[in-house]
Design an enzyme around this catalytic site. Structure first.
Site, short mmCIF file in Angstrom:
data_model
loop_
_atom_site.label_atom_id
_atom_site.label_comp_id
_atom_site.label_asym_id
_atom_site.label_seq_id
_atom_site.Cartn_x
_atom_site.Cartn_y
_atom_site.Cartn_z
N LYS A 197 -5.26 -14.90 81.95
CA LYS A 197 -5.43 -16.20 81.39
C LYS A 197 -6.91 -16.61 81.51
O LYS A 197 -7.53 -16.71 82.66
CB LYS A 197 -4.45 -17.18 82.10
CG LYS A 197 -4.56 -18.71 81.60
CD LYS A 197 -3.57 -19.61 82.24
CE LYS A 197 -3.72 -21.02 81.52
NZ LYS A 197 -2.69 -21.77 82.09
N ARG A 207 -3.51 -29.87 76.21
CA ARG A 207 -3.90 -30.80 77.40
C ARG A 207 -3.88 -31.99 76.79
O ARG A 207 -3.25 -33.10 77.48
CB ARG A 207 -5.56 -30.60 77.76
CG ARG A 207 -5.41 -29.39 78.69
CD ARG A 207 -6.82 -29.14 79.13
NE ARG A 207 -7.02 -27.49 79.78
CZ ARG A 207 -8.02 -27.15 79.95
NH1 ARG A 207 -9.22 -27.56 79.56
NH2 ARG A 207 -8.12 -25.85 80.62
N LYS A 251 -3.69 -14.82 77.53
CA LYS A 251 -3.67 -16.41 76.70
C LYS A 251 -5.39 -16.63 76.95
O LYS A 251 -5.78 -16.47 78.13
CB LYS A 251 -2.98 -17.30 77.62
CG LYS A 251 -2.88 -18.75 77.20
CD LYS A 251 -2.05 -19.66 77.91
CE LYS A 251 -2.09 -21.04 77.43
NZ LYS A 251 -1.29 -22.06 78.27
N SER A 277 -2.62 -23.96 71.39
CA SER A 277 -2.84 -24.92 70.64
C SER A 277 -4.12 -25.33 69.81
O SER A 277 -3.84 -25.43 68.64
CB SER A 277 -2.89 -26.28 71.56
OG SER A 277 -3.77 -26.19 72.38
N TYR A 316 3.49 -21.95 68.49
CA TYR A 316 3.94 -23.42 68.01
C TYR A 316 4.75 -23.18 66.74
O TYR A 316 5.35 -23.90 66.21
CB TYR A 316 3.07 -24.44 68.28
CG TYR A 316 2.48 -24.75 69.57
CD1 TYR A 316 3.01 -25.59 70.17
CD2 TYR A 316 1.41 -24.08 70.05
CE1 TYR A 316 2.76 -25.94 71.41
CE2 TYR A 316 1.06 -24.54 71.23
CZ TYR A 316 1.78 -25.33 71.96
OH TYR A 316 1.23 -25.57 73.36
#
Length: 327
Positions: A197, A207, A251, A277, A316
């Site tokens: 990550k 966030r 990630k 995101s 998502y």
């Protein structure tokens, strides 16, 4: 290999059926993990930085779980947005057995019993300072954080979570969580380690989604990986496998496809990638301006993860992608 004109690579591209027949990689609903943000409020809340995504109530989560199961999506990955009044310096709410995440786990299991549940193990949604661990002055206390993460993972496992997914990047947390799960009899609870990550700028919209953006003090560069490093990812994954990880995560996703390929080529363990995101927001923004075909680019970006060697993708887009793939 023969030379032109004996060899014409376009021969295999001239028909739809030949293109499908020789395609090297394919994307299906089985490859998708649906990333959802949930809220402890009574009404769903749109996330401005992520058009089309909202914080789901438990009622909305139950509906999403049923939809995912019907579409053939294997699992949901859930991330909490809690009332700021419940946050403190040490992330105490993360170990509340009647908190948002345990109740969300039970909600999913009741609504869609055959759907997998993956839970984030990290403190940033629960701390007033927005970091993934316990602070000692201005420093993240690695070992004190691990103790809180153990408690968090056990609370999740007791509620019925299938996969605990530590995303905190503390040294040694995989082994400590695995030992605790075994000791408490949670032998079959899986661990998906966010092993690689990176300290990335692509997390901004997330966030906002979990309410840690304004609270974050400083940055996370002392525990998340340097974007310039690749060999370090090999070391991180090797350690996490030795400590008991069942799967590993890279990630962010698209900017780190080389890391996905590196890990897939070097370890005989499922490697997952997280389309974060910021990646989602960029595709949505460009599509909204008419600069790209949104659905086509969505599917192309997801296929890229499979081509790079990912066993699955946290995204998502999972619901929309599964609907498109299922026709």
């Amino acid at each position: 290999m023969g030379l032109f004109p004996a060899t014409r690579l376009r021969r295999l591209r001239q028909h739809d059926w030949t293109r499908r027949l020789v395609q090297e990689n394919a994307l299906t609903a089985n490859d998708l993990i649906w990333s959802v943000v949930i809220t402890d409020q009574d009404t769903p809340e749109p996330i401005a930085a992520m058009p089309g995504v909202e914080r789901l109530t438990l009622k909305g989560l139950a509906k999403a779980a049923r939809e995912a199961q019907a579409l053939g999506i294997p699992a949901l990955a859930i991330f909490p947005h809690i009332d700021p009044a419940k946050k403190d310096e040490d992330g105490t709410e993360a170990v509340n057995r009647d908190g948002l995440i345990p109740n969300a786990i039970r909600t999913i299991k009741e609504a869609a019993p055959n759907l997998g549940v993956i839970c984030d193990v990290a403190l940033d949604p629960f701390t007033t300072h927005g970091h993934d661990g316990v602070l000692d002055g201005e420093t993240i206390d690695n070992d004190a954080t691990i103790e809180r993460l153990i408690e968090q993972a056990l609370v999740q496992a007791e509620a019925g979570c299938d996969v605990c997914a530590p995303s905190d990047m503390m040294d040694g947390r995989i082994g400590a969580i695995r030992e605790a799960l075994e000791f408490e009899g949670h032998y079959n609870t899986m661990i998906l380690s966010y092993a690689a990550k990176y300290a990335s700028g692509f997390y901004g919209p997330y966030r906002e989604a979990i309410g840690s953006a304004a609270a974050l003090k400083g940055d996370k560069k002392t525990y998340q990986m340097n974007p310039g490093n690749a060999a370090e990812a090999l070391r991180e994954v090797e350690l996490d496998i030795a400590e008991g990880a069942d799967m590993v995560m890279v990630k962010p996703g698209l900017p780190y496809l080389d890391i996905v390929r590196l890990l897939a080529d070097n370890f005989d363990i499922p490697v997952f990638a997280f389309q974060v995101s910021g990646e989602y927001a960029m595709i949505e923004a460009a599509a909204a301006n008419g600069w790209i075909d949104g659905e086509r680019c969505m599917l192309e970006s997801l296929l890229a993860f499979k081509r790079a060697g990912a066993s699955g993708i946290v995204t998502y887009y999972a619901k929309r992608a599964a609907m498109a793939l299922n026709g």
